[in-house]
Design a protein around this motif. Structure first.
Motif, mmCIF file in Angstrom:
data_model
loop_
_atom_site.group_PDB
_atom_site.id
_atom_site.type_symbol
_atom_site.label_atom_id
_atom_site.label_comp_id
_atom_site.label_asym_id
_atom_site.label_seq_id
_atom_site.Cartn_x
_atom_site.Cartn_y
_atom_site.Cartn_z
ATOM 1 N N THR A 1 0.864 -1.174 0.000
ATOM 2 C CA THR A 1 0.000 0.000 0.000
ATOM 3 C C THR A 1 0.904 1.229 0.000
ATOM 4 O OG1 THR A 1 -0.110 0.415 2.385
ATOM 5 C CG2 THR A 1 -1.568 -1.272 1.523
ATOM 6 N N THR A 2 0.324 2.404 0.018
ATOM 7 C CA THR A 2 1.119 3.622 0.146
ATOM 8 C C THR A 2 1.263 4.026 1.603
ATOM 9 O OG1 THR A 2 -0.861 4.965 -0.159
ATOM 10 C CG2 THR A 2 0.448 4.491 -2.110
ATOM 11 N N LYS B 1 -9.770 -10.498 -18.595
ATOM 12 C CA LYS B 1 -10.707 -10.798 -19.680
ATOM 13 C C LYS B 1 -11.775 -9.717 -19.850
ATOM 14 C CE LYS B 1 -10.074 -15.785 -19.079
ATOM 15 N NZ LYS B 1 -10.687 -17.047 -18.583
ATOM 16 N N ILE B 2 -11.787 -8.739 -18.965
ATOM 17 C CA ILE B 2 -12.775 -7.658 -19.058
ATOM 18 C C ILE B 2 -12.326 -6.653 -20.110
ATOM 19 C CG2 ILE B 2 -13.756 -5.677 -17.830
ATOM 20 C CD1 ILE B 2 -13.792 -7.409 -15.302
ATOM 21 N N LYS B 3 -13.162 -6.433 -21.103
ATOM 22 C CA LYS B 3 -12.832 -5.536 -22.213
ATOM 23 C C LYS B 3 -13.448 -4.149 -22.051
ATOM 24 C CE LYS B 3 -10.912 -9.149 -24.037
ATOM 25 N NZ LYS B 3 -9.441 -9.323 -23.898
ATOM 26 N N HIS B 4 -14.319 -3.993 -21.081
ATOM 27 C CA HIS B 4 -15.001 -2.711 -20.890
ATOM 28 C C HIS B 4 -14.009 -1.615 -20.501
ATOM 29 C CE1 HIS B 4 -17.987 -5.852 -20.188
ATOM 30 N NE2 HIS B 4 -18.936 -4.978 -20.454
ATOM 31 N N PRO B 5 -14.279 -0.381 -20.904
ATOM 32 C CA PRO B 5 -13.474 0.739 -20.412
ATOM 33 C C PRO B 5 -13.637 0.882 -18.895
ATOM 34 C CG PRO B 5 -14.751 1.370 -22.339
ATOM 35 C CD PRO B 5 -15.271 0.043 -21.908
ATOM 36 N N LEU B 6 -12.517 1.018 -18.195
ATOM 37 C CA LEU B 6 -12.520 1.192 -16.747
ATOM 38 C C LEU B 6 -11.748 2.459 -16.397
ATOM 39 C CD1 LEU B 6 -11.586 -2.442 -15.566
ATOM 40 C CD2 LEU B 6 -13.883 -1.499 -15.949
ATOM 41 N N LEU B 7 -12.322 3.260 -15.529
ATOM 42 C CA LEU B 7 -11.634 4.433 -14.993
ATOM 43 C C LEU B 7 -11.418 4.159 -13.510
ATOM 44 C CD1 LEU B 7 -10.521 7.272 -15.475
ATOM 45 C CD2 LEU B 7 -12.821 8.177 -15.006
ATOM 46 N N VAL B 8 -10.145 3.936 -13.127
ATOM 47 C CA VAL B 8 -9.816 3.482 -11.776
ATOM 48 C C VAL B 8 -9.174 4.619 -10.988
ATOM 49 C CG1 VAL B 8 -8.605 1.739 -10.411
ATOM 50 C CG2 VAL B 8 -9.384 1.180 -12.735
ATOM 51 N N PHE B 9 -9.814 5.011 -9.890
ATOM 52 C CA PHE B 9 -9.270 6.028 -8.991
ATOM 53 C C PHE B 9 -8.607 5.305 -7.823
ATOM 54 C CE2 PHE B 9 -12.242 8.353 -11.516
ATOM 55 C CZ PHE B 9 -11.761 9.657 -11.556
ATOM 56 N N MET B 10 -7.320 5.493 -7.676
ATOM 57 C CA MET B 10 -6.517 4.672 -6.782
ATOM 58 C C MET B 10 -6.830 4.900 -5.301
ATOM 59 S SD MET B 10 -2.375 4.182 -6.894
ATOM 60 C CE MET B 10 -1.930 5.706 -6.050
ATOM 61 N N GLY B 11 -6.928 3.782 -4.559
ATOM 62 C CA GLY B 11 -6.993 3.857 -3.111
ATOM 63 C C GLY B 11 -5.595 4.005 -2.543
ATOM 64 N N LYS B 12 -5.516 4.290 -1.251
ATOM 65 C CA LYS B 12 -4.184 4.490 -0.673
ATOM 66 C C LYS B 12 -4.131 4.124 0.809
ATOM 67 C CE LYS B 12 -4.670 9.464 0.292
ATOM 68 N NZ LYS B 12 -3.990 10.768 0.168
ATOM 69 N N ASP B 13 -4.889 3.120 1.203
ATOM 70 C CA ASP B 13 -4.767 2.627 2.574
ATOM 71 C C ASP B 13 -4.912 1.114 2.562
ATOM 72 O OD1 ASP B 13 -7.610 1.942 2.739
ATOM 73 O OD2 ASP B 13 -7.975 4.086 2.948
ATOM 74 N N LYS B 14 -4.839 0.514 3.737
ATOM 75 C CA LYS B 14 -4.776 -0.944 3.786
ATOM 76 C C LYS B 14 -6.063 -1.620 3.344
ATOM 77 C CE LYS B 14 -1.109 -1.243 7.215
ATOM 78 N NZ LYS B 14 -0.686 -1.810 8.517
ATOM 79 N N SER B 15 -7.183 -0.987 3.544
ATOM 80 C CA SER B 15 -8.443 -1.567 3.072
ATOM 81 C C SER B 15 -8.641 -1.359 1.584
ATOM 82 C CB SER B 15 -9.631 -0.964 3.839
ATOM 83 O OG SER B 15 -9.568 -1.304 5.207
ATOM 84 N N HIS B 16 -7.988 -0.329 1.056
ATOM 85 C CA HIS B 16 -8.108 0.009 -0.374
ATOM 86 C C HIS B 16 -6.692 0.162 -0.929
ATOM 87 C CE1 HIS B 16 -11.315 1.845 2.111
ATOM 88 N NE2 HIS B 16 -12.129 1.345 1.195
ATOM 89 N N PRO B 17 -5.960 -0.945 -1.074
ATOM 90 C CA PRO B 17 -4.531 -0.869 -1.403
ATOM 91 C C PRO B 17 -4.270 -0.212 -2.757
ATOM 92 C CG PRO B 17 -5.153 -3.083 -0.665
ATOM 93 C CD PRO B 17 -6.414 -2.328 -0.914
ATOM 94 N N SER B 18 -3.239 0.613 -2.784
ATOM 95 C CA SER B 18 -2.839 1.214 -4.055
ATOM 96 C C SER B 18 -2.521 0.140 -5.084
ATOM 97 C CB SER B 18 -1.615 2.111 -3.843
ATOM 98 O OG SER B 18 -1.905 3.144 -2.940
ATOM 99 N N GLN B 19 -1.887 -0.933 -4.636
ATOM 100 C CA GLN B 19 -1.475 -1.974 -5.569
ATOM 101 C C GLN B 19 -2.668 -2.663 -6.211
ATOM 102 O OE1 GLN B 19 1.718 -2.279 -6.457
ATOM 103 N NE2 GLN B 19 0.975 -3.615 -8.091
#
Length: 282
Positions: free
Chosen positions: A154-155, A215-233
Protein backbone atom coordinates in the motif's frame (compact mmCIF):
# COMPACT_ATOMS: atom_id res chain seq x y z
CA UNK A 1 -38.32 -12.40 -9.83
CA UNK A 2 -39.89 -9.18 -8.60
CA UNK A 3 -43.25 -9.30 -6.86
CA UNK A 4 -43.92 -5.62 -6.16
CA UNK A 5 -42.43 -2.28 -5.28
CA UNK A 6 -43.80 0.76 -3.54
CA UNK A 7 -42.65 4.14 -2.31
CA UNK A 8 -41.43 4.06 1.29
CA UNK A 9 -39.69 7.39 1.83
CA UNK A 10 -38.64 10.68 0.31
CA UNK A 11 -35.18 12.01 1.19
CA UNK A 12 -33.57 15.30 0.25
CA UNK A 13 -29.94 14.81 -0.71
CA UNK A 14 -28.17 18.12 -1.16
CA UNK A 15 -30.43 19.96 -3.66
CA UNK A 16 -31.84 16.81 -5.22
CA UNK A 17 -35.01 15.07 -4.13
CA UNK A 18 -34.68 11.29 -4.27
CA UNK A 19 -37.71 9.05 -3.95
CA UNK A 20 -36.95 5.78 -2.18
CA UNK A 21 -38.76 2.62 -3.25
CA UNK A 22 -38.87 -0.94 -2.09
CA UNK A 23 -38.43 -3.90 -4.39
CA UNK A 24 -39.47 -7.33 -3.16
CA UNK A 25 -37.92 -10.48 -4.60
CA UNK A 26 -39.43 -13.95 -4.65
CA UNK A 27 -36.70 -15.21 -2.27
CA UNK A 28 -38.13 -12.91 0.40
CA UNK A 29 -35.50 -10.19 0.15
CA UNK A 30 -36.55 -6.55 0.04
CA UNK A 31 -34.19 -4.07 -1.61
CA UNK A 32 -34.44 -0.35 -0.96
CA UNK A 33 -33.53 1.70 -4.01
CA UNK A 34 -33.85 5.21 -5.40
CA UNK A 35 -33.85 6.97 -8.75
CA UNK A 36 -32.72 10.44 -9.72
CA UNK A 37 -32.67 12.22 -13.04
CA UNK A 38 -34.39 11.94 -16.39
CA UNK A 39 -31.39 11.72 -18.70
CA UNK A 40 -30.73 8.98 -21.26
CA UNK A 41 -27.67 7.57 -19.47
CA UNK A 42 -28.52 4.92 -16.86
CA UNK A 43 -25.91 4.66 -14.10
CA UNK A 44 -26.03 1.97 -11.41
CA UNK A 45 -24.39 3.33 -8.25
CA UNK A 46 -22.64 0.78 -6.03
CA UNK A 47 -22.02 2.56 -2.77
CA UNK A 48 -19.05 2.43 -0.40
CA UNK A 49 -19.44 1.14 3.13
CA UNK A 50 -18.41 -2.50 3.00
CA UNK A 51 -21.20 -4.75 4.26
CA UNK A 52 -23.07 -1.55 5.14
CA UNK A 53 -23.08 -0.33 1.54
CA UNK A 54 -25.96 2.15 1.44
CA UNK A 55 -26.83 5.18 -0.63
CA UNK A 56 -26.31 7.52 2.34
CA UNK A 57 -22.60 6.67 2.54
CA UNK A 58 -21.95 8.59 -0.67
CA UNK A 59 -22.50 11.86 1.25
CA UNK A 60 -19.25 11.44 3.19
CA UNK A 61 -17.29 10.29 0.14
CA UNK A 62 -14.81 12.54 -1.70
CA UNK A 63 -16.90 11.96 -4.84
CA UNK A 64 -20.69 11.96 -4.60
CA UNK A 65 -22.49 11.07 -7.85
CA UNK A 66 -25.88 12.18 -6.50
CA UNK A 67 -24.72 15.79 -6.41
CA UNK A 68 -22.18 15.60 -9.24
CA UNK A 69 -23.88 14.01 -12.27
CA UNK A 70 -26.39 16.35 -13.98
CA UNK A 71 -29.93 14.93 -13.69
CA UNK A 72 -30.82 16.18 -17.16
CA UNK A 73 -28.13 13.91 -18.63
CA UNK A 74 -28.09 10.95 -16.27
CA UNK A 75 -30.59 8.64 -14.62
CA UNK A 76 -29.02 7.43 -11.39
CA UNK A 77 -30.05 4.13 -9.81
CA UNK A 78 -28.92 3.73 -6.22
CA UNK A 79 -29.56 0.89 -3.80
CA UNK A 80 -28.94 -0.20 -0.25
CA UNK A 81 -27.36 -3.64 -0.54
CA UNK A 82 -29.12 -6.59 1.06
CA UNK A 83 -28.96 -6.43 4.88
CA UNK A 84 -26.84 -3.27 4.79
CA UNK A 85 -29.49 -1.57 6.95
CA UNK A 86 -33.07 -2.04 8.12
CA UNK A 87 -34.53 -1.00 4.76
CA UNK A 88 -32.89 -3.67 2.59
CA UNK A 89 -33.43 -7.02 4.30
CA UNK A 90 -33.57 -10.68 3.38
CA UNK A 91 -31.97 -14.10 3.68
CA UNK A 92 -28.24 -13.77 4.21
CA UNK A 93 -27.49 -15.41 0.87
CA UNK A 94 -24.39 -17.03 -0.55
CA UNK A 95 -21.96 -14.15 -0.94
CA UNK A 96 -20.96 -12.16 -3.99
CA UNK A 97 -23.40 -14.02 -6.24
CA UNK A 98 -26.34 -13.01 -4.05
CA UNK A 99 -25.47 -9.32 -4.24
CA UNK A 100 -24.87 -9.58 -7.99
CA UNK A 101 -28.25 -11.19 -8.54
CA UNK A 102 -29.97 -8.49 -6.44
CA UNK A 103 -28.35 -5.80 -8.58
CA UNK A 104 -29.37 -7.50 -11.81
CA UNK A 105 -32.91 -8.03 -10.51
CA UNK A 106 -33.20 -4.30 -9.86
CA UNK A 107 -32.04 -3.50 -13.40
CA UNK A 108 -34.48 -6.08 -14.78
CA UNK A 109 -37.29 -4.46 -12.83
CA UNK A 110 -36.37 -1.08 -14.34
CA UNK A 111 -36.16 -2.68 -17.80
CA UNK A 112 -32.46 -1.79 -18.11
CA UNK A 113 -30.95 -4.74 -19.98
CA UNK A 114 -28.24 -2.99 -21.94
CA UNK A 115 -26.12 0.16 -22.17
CA UNK A 116 -25.88 0.60 -18.40
CA UNK A 117 -22.95 2.42 -16.80
CA UNK A 118 -21.44 1.58 -13.42
CA UNK A 119 -19.98 3.78 -10.67
CA UNK A 120 -18.73 2.09 -7.51
CA UNK A 121 -16.51 2.92 -4.56
CA UNK A 122 -14.83 0.81 -1.87
CA UNK A 123 -16.77 -2.49 -2.05
CA UNK A 124 -18.56 -1.06 -5.10
CA UNK A 125 -15.76 -1.94 -7.57
CA UNK A 126 -15.89 -5.56 -6.37
CA UNK A 127 -19.63 -5.56 -7.11
CA UNK A 128 -19.01 -3.89 -10.48
CA UNK A 129 -16.30 -6.32 -11.58
CA UNK A 130 -18.53 -9.28 -10.67
CA UNK A 131 -21.28 -7.77 -12.85
CA UNK A 132 -18.88 -7.23 -15.76
CA UNK A 133 -17.68 -10.81 -15.50
CA UNK A 134 -21.17 -12.33 -15.34
CA UNK A 135 -23.26 -10.04 -17.58
CA UNK A 136 -20.79 -8.18 -19.78
CA UNK A 137 -23.35 -7.53 -22.52
CA UNK A 138 -25.47 -5.36 -20.22
CA UNK A 139 -22.82 -2.77 -19.36
CA UNK A 140 -20.79 -0.17 -21.24
CA UNK A 141 -18.11 1.04 -18.83
CA UNK A 142 -17.30 1.38 -15.12
CA UNK A 143 -15.80 3.94 -12.77
CA UNK A 144 -13.97 2.18 -9.92
CA UNK A 145 -13.13 4.41 -6.96
CA UNK A 146 -10.61 3.14 -4.38
CA UNK A 147 -11.29 -0.61 -4.79
CA UNK A 148 -10.94 -2.90 -1.80
CA UNK A 149 -8.50 -5.76 -2.15
CA UNK A 150 -5.82 -7.92 -0.65
CA UNK A 151 -2.26 -6.85 -1.38
CA UNK A 152 0.94 -6.67 0.66
CA UNK A 153 1.72 -3.26 -0.84
CA UNK A 154 0.00 0.00 0.00
CA UNK A 155 1.12 3.62 0.15
CA UNK A 156 0.87 3.50 3.94
CA UNK A 157 4.15 3.96 5.85
CA UNK A 158 5.70 1.03 7.68
CA UNK A 159 6.18 -2.62 6.95
CA UNK A 160 4.23 -4.46 4.25
CA UNK A 161 1.25 -6.27 5.69
CA UNK A 162 -0.07 -9.75 5.07
CA UNK A 163 -3.58 -11.16 5.21
CA UNK A 164 -6.91 -9.47 5.72
CA UNK A 165 -6.17 -6.40 7.81
CA UNK A 166 -7.81 -5.63 11.13
CA UNK A 167 -9.76 -2.70 9.72
CA UNK A 168 -11.73 -4.89 7.32
CA UNK A 169 -12.25 -7.56 9.96
CA UNK A 170 -13.56 -4.87 12.28
CA UNK A 171 -15.94 -3.52 9.62
CA UNK A 172 -17.35 -6.98 8.93
CA UNK A 173 -17.65 -7.66 12.67
CA UNK A 174 -19.61 -4.46 13.33
CA UNK A 175 -22.07 -5.47 10.63
CA UNK A 176 -22.28 -9.11 11.68
CA UNK A 177 -22.69 -8.26 15.38
CA UNK A 178 -25.68 -6.08 14.48
CA UNK A 179 -27.17 -8.87 12.35
CA UNK A 180 -26.80 -11.35 15.21
CA UNK A 181 -28.12 -8.91 17.80
CA UNK A 182 -31.31 -8.40 15.77
CA UNK A 183 -31.79 -12.12 15.14
CA UNK A 184 -31.42 -11.80 11.38
CA UNK A 185 -28.98 -14.70 11.04
CA UNK A 186 -26.98 -17.27 12.98
CA UNK A 187 -23.29 -17.37 13.85
CA UNK A 188 -22.88 -20.31 11.49
CA UNK A 189 -24.38 -18.31 8.61
CA UNK A 190 -22.03 -15.40 9.35
CA UNK A 191 -19.01 -17.70 9.35
CA UNK A 192 -20.01 -19.25 6.04
CA UNK A 193 -20.65 -15.84 4.45
CA UNK A 194 -17.29 -14.49 5.59
CA UNK A 195 -15.56 -17.55 4.18
CA UNK A 196 -17.37 -17.19 0.85
CA UNK A 197 -16.64 -13.48 0.50
CA UNK A 198 -13.30 -12.94 2.21
CA UNK A 199 -11.91 -16.41 2.93
CA UNK A 200 -8.55 -17.85 1.79
CA UNK A 201 -9.97 -18.81 -1.62
CA UNK A 202 -10.87 -15.17 -2.27
CA UNK A 203 -8.07 -12.74 -2.91
CA UNK A 204 -7.13 -9.77 -5.06
CA UNK A 205 -10.39 -7.75 -4.95
CA UNK A 206 -12.37 -10.67 -3.47
CA UNK A 207 -15.24 -10.99 -5.97
CA UNK A 208 -13.10 -11.84 -9.01
CA UNK A 209 -9.60 -13.10 -9.80
CA UNK A 210 -6.77 -11.48 -11.71
CA UNK A 211 -7.61 -13.74 -14.65
CA UNK A 212 -11.22 -12.55 -14.60
CA UNK A 213 -10.10 -8.91 -14.75
CA UNK A 214 -7.71 -9.63 -17.62
CA UNK A 215 -10.71 -10.80 -19.68
CA UNK A 216 -12.77 -7.66 -19.06
CA UNK A 217 -12.83 -5.54 -22.21
CA UNK A 218 -15.00 -2.71 -20.89
CA UNK A 219 -13.47 0.74 -20.41
CA UNK A 220 -12.52 1.19 -16.75
CA UNK A 221 -11.63 4.43 -14.99
CA UNK A 222 -9.82 3.48 -11.78
CA UNK A 223 -9.27 6.03 -8.99
CA UNK A 224 -6.52 4.67 -6.78
CA UNK A 225 -6.99 3.86 -3.11
CA UNK A 226 -4.18 4.49 -0.67
CA UNK A 227 -4.77 2.63 2.57
CA UNK A 228 -4.78 -0.94 3.79
CA UNK A 229 -8.44 -1.57 3.07
CA UNK A 230 -8.11 0.01 -0.37
CA UNK A 231 -4.53 -0.87 -1.40
CA UNK A 232 -2.84 1.21 -4.05
CA UNK A 233 -1.48 -1.97 -5.57
CA UNK A 234 -4.97 -3.40 -6.07
CA UNK A 235 -5.91 -0.33 -8.13
CA UNK A 236 -2.67 -0.57 -10.10
CA UNK A 237 -3.21 -4.26 -10.75
CA UNK A 238 -6.76 -3.73 -12.03
CA UNK A 239 -5.53 -0.99 -14.36
CA UNK A 240 -2.63 -3.13 -15.59
CA UNK A 241 -4.58 -6.35 -16.07
CA UNK A 242 -7.50 -4.79 -17.93
CA UNK A 243 -6.57 -3.80 -21.48
CA UNK A 244 -8.92 -0.82 -21.54
CA UNK A 245 -8.33 0.83 -18.16
CA UNK A 246 -7.03 4.22 -17.07
CA UNK A 247 -5.55 4.77 -13.59
CA UNK A 248 -5.92 8.06 -11.73
CA UNK A 249 -3.40 8.08 -8.89
CA UNK A 250 -3.89 11.54 -7.37
CA UNK A 251 -7.47 12.70 -6.88
CA UNK A 252 -8.51 13.09 -3.23
CA UNK A 253 -7.41 14.70 0.04
CA UNK A 254 -6.44 17.92 -1.72
CA UNK A 255 -4.43 16.18 -4.46
CA UNK A 256 -6.77 17.54 -7.15
CA UNK A 257 -9.66 19.96 -7.38
CA UNK A 258 -12.89 17.99 -6.73
CA UNK A 259 -14.44 19.74 -9.73
CA UNK A 260 -11.79 18.19 -11.97
CA UNK A 261 -12.63 14.74 -10.62
CA UNK A 262 -16.34 15.33 -11.19
CA UNK A 263 -15.73 16.51 -14.75
CA UNK A 264 -13.43 13.59 -15.57
CA UNK A 265 -16.04 11.05 -14.43
CA UNK A 266 -18.88 12.83 -16.23
CA UNK A 267 -16.87 13.00 -19.47
CA UNK A 268 -15.82 9.34 -19.20
CA UNK A 269 -19.39 8.13 -18.77
CA UNK A 270 -20.73 10.39 -21.52
CA UNK A 271 -17.98 9.37 -23.93
CA UNK A 272 -18.64 5.65 -23.67
CA UNK A 273 -22.41 6.04 -23.76
CA UNK A 274 -22.09 8.17 -26.91
CA UNK A 275 -19.74 5.62 -28.46
CA UNK A 276 -22.30 2.85 -27.92
CA UNK A 277 -25.04 4.92 -29.53
CA UNK A 278 -22.80 5.58 -32.53
CA UNK A 279 -21.99 1.91 -32.89
CA UNK A 280 -25.68 1.03 -32.75
CA UNK A 281 -26.59 3.38 -35.58
CA UNK A 282 -23.71 2.42 -37.88
Amino acid sequence: SIIYHHIIRVATLFRCVIVGMLLKLSCGAEIHYALQGTGPMNVLLLAPGGMQSTMDVWHSHPYNPWSSLPPENFRLIGMDQRNANNLSVGPIGSGWETYRDDQLALLDHLNIRENCLLVGSCIGPSFALALLKHSRERFLAAVLLQPIGLSPHTTEPGEAWKGLNSGMRSSFKIWSDDMLKNGRCTTEQIDVLHEQMYGPNNFFCFSVTEDDVSKIKHPLLVFMGKDKSHPSQTSRDIATLSENAELVEHWRDGEDDPKNVQLKIEQFLSKHFTKSKGATTM
